[in-house]
Design an enzyme around this catalytic site. Structure first.
Site, mmCIF file in Angstrom:
data_model
loop_
_atom_site.group_PDB
_atom_site.id
_atom_site.type_symbol
_atom_site.label_atom_id
_atom_site.label_comp_id
_atom_site.label_asym_id
_atom_site.label_seq_id
_atom_site.Cartn_x
_atom_site.Cartn_y
_atom_site.Cartn_z
ATOM 1 N N GLU A 76 49.141 20.121 42.106
ATOM 2 C CA GLU A 76 48.798 20.832 43.245
ATOM 3 C C GLU A 76 47.249 21.400 42.792
ATOM 4 O O GLU A 76 47.155 22.073 41.909
ATOM 5 C CB GLU A 76 49.620 21.862 43.681
ATOM 6 N N VAL A 77 46.396 21.779 43.764
ATOM 7 C CA VAL A 77 45.162 22.396 43.534
ATOM 8 C C VAL A 77 45.699 23.972 43.452
ATOM 9 O O VAL A 77 46.304 24.443 44.082
ATOM 10 C CB VAL A 77 44.169 22.379 44.996
ATOM 11 N N GLY A 122 46.603 24.966 40.266
ATOM 12 C CA GLY A 122 47.245 24.757 39.022
ATOM 13 C C GLY A 122 48.623 25.796 39.202
ATOM 14 O O GLY A 122 48.886 26.003 40.061
ATOM 15 N N HIS A 125 37.970 62.508 41.760
ATOM 16 C CA HIS A 125 39.363 63.255 41.596
ATOM 17 C C HIS A 125 39.798 63.276 43.011
ATOM 18 O O HIS A 125 39.265 63.738 44.000
ATOM 19 C CB HIS A 125 38.991 64.587 41.031
#
Length: 461
Positions: free
Chosen positions: A36-37, A39, A437
């Site tokens: 599958e594309v 991985g 902050h």
């Protein structure tokens, strides 16, 4: 025979960026994909795991929300969860395929094997190129005595939560995969026991922050046992009887579970590639040998990602892919080994650079600054005051050597530290940088200041 400037074997997180970068630099590129594309990472690794982690974290937070006035009893539909996970994956895999097409990369489905130094065979056809990039990834490492099957899962099978949550689960392996999947199942209702052969979880990471992560997981209810190995198991009527033994031998104990997840690492996927016909050498562990340019022993052949060398991380593979493609296009790119690692548990763990121990072994005069999240206003408002940020520096030059974080959103915080290391920053550079902050990122500034005993929001000792 069809010929190209560059052929990329594999379209995982290293392969598809390599193919795209090659095309961006004017090369005629062919990408070959046997599965599958996207991985392993996109289909059965990083992405689906993080989707499940988010769902499990949501369940966990809802169960603990009464502390700030929200009463909730979540009911989980596992089939819907599985469908949502698959939807996330489908959207991203479609995006990758679109990027390849949009960059005019030709995509070929099939298994590639070398016929010679400049040729591969796919589906019975021969293809040639001036350069090749091997990006075939890795596969789960089996464990002797625990063959994968219905009762013993690998990390891919563990993603199928829609098939049911076992009442009792044993996780073998205290690395990132074992910790993440173990916590997912714990938060979805399993009684989880996790064992690690080494004396501590995350054995390659910073010891202090790894110990804090372990403490947090145990506080949540996971049973974590280190210095322990699994010898074997027997299936009986009441469950799987697993024999555990001290790592150095000696005392043994039997526990009963319903399923076993083996997460003891991964091995490079090179079988059947015909590397010997291309003249590509591998090391004693099966990884393809490469240099800083990602070149193998064969001229014009590059290797990237899990198939090349540890650490087995998607972002490392991506950078290596860009380096290899640029060199295939005639540039002189080098891989800078400042690679951050993240464990997406709750709390998260992240690190980059040298640990205290590594820095001392390297000959540095080490100083350390720490800032606990219990002193962070933002962490307290998020309900995540566990953990700390740790800065490792050289006392003589003030050079920043490493940063390690255990706490909320550690994976996001480590990016700033990685940039600082890549730029050769000093610890003072981090302390002098104004941080917004209230944010978690202030903790990095405070930890840097603490190294010089100048932190504001903790007592400097």
């Amino acid at each position: 025979m069809k010929t190209y400037d560059l052929i990329v074997i594999g379209t995982g997180p290293g392969g598809y960026p390599a193919a795209i970068r090659g095309a961006q630099l004017g090369l005629k590129v062919l990408a070959v994909e046997a599965a599958e594309v996207g991985g392993v990472c996109l289909n059965v690794g990083c992405i689906p795991t993080k989707a499940l982690l988010h769902a499990a974290e949501t369940v966990h937070h809802l169960k603990g929300a009464e502390g700030f006035g929200l009463k909730a009893k979540p009911e989980l539909d596992l089939k819907k969860l599985g469908a949502w996970r698959d939807g996330v994956v489908k959207k991203l895999t479609g995006g990758v395929a679109g990027l390849l097409k949009g960059n005019k990369v030709e995509l070929l489905r099939g298994f590639a094997r070398f016929k010679g130094p400049r040729e591969i065979e796919v589906n019975g056809e021969t293809y040639g190129a001036q350069s090749f990039i091997i990006a075939t990834g890795s596969e789960p490492m089996p464990l002797k005595g625990f063959p994968f099957g219905e009762d013993v899962w690998d990390s891919t099978r563990a993603l199928r939560v829609e098939e049911g949550i076992p009442k009792r689960l044993l996780v073998i392996g205290g690395g990132a995969v074992g910790l993440e999947l173990g916590q997912i199942y714990h938060r979805l209702g399993s009684e989880v026991t996790l064992i690690e052969y080494m004396p501590e979880i995350l054995p390659a990471g910073d010891r202090e922050t790894a110990a804090l992560l372990r403490k947090a997981l145990e506080k949540e209810g996971l049973k974590v046992r280190t210095g322990t190995k699994a010898v074997g198991y027997e299936k009986k009527q009441d469950g799987l009887h697993v024999l555990l033994e001290a790592a150095q031998g000696g005392s043994q104990e039997e526990i009963v579970v319903d399923k076993i997840l083996v997460a003891v690492g991964r091995r490079p996927r090179t079988e059947g590639l015909g590397l010997e016909k291309a003249g590509v050498k591998v090391d004693e562990r099966g990884f393809i040998q490469v240099n800083a340019r990602m070149e193998t022993s064969a001229p014009g052949v590059y290797a990237i990602g899990d198939v090349a060398r540890p650490p087995l991380l998607a972002h490392k593979a991506m950078k290596e892919g860009l380096v290899a493609a640029e060199n295939a296009a005639g540039k002189n790119a080098l891989f800078d080994f400042q690679v951050p690692s993240v464990v997406y548990t709750g709390p998260e763990w992240a690190g980059v650079g040298l640990t205290e121990e590594e820095a001392r072994k390297a000959g540095y005069n080490v100083k350390v600054g720490k800032f606990p999240f219990s002193a962070s206003g933002r962490a307290l408002t998020l309900g995540g005051a566990e953990g700390l940020i740790k800065v490792v520096g050289d006392a003589e030059t003030d050079l920043l050597l490493g940063v390690f974080v255990v706490g909320p959103q550690a994976g996001e915080l480590i990016a700033e530290a990685t940039l600082a290391l890549e730029m050769g920053a000093t610890v003072s550079d981090l302390g002098l940088t104004i941080h917004p902050h209230p944010t978690l990122s202030e903790g990095l500034m405070e930890a840097a200041e603490a190294l010089h005993k100048q932190a504001i929001h903790i007592l400097n000792r």
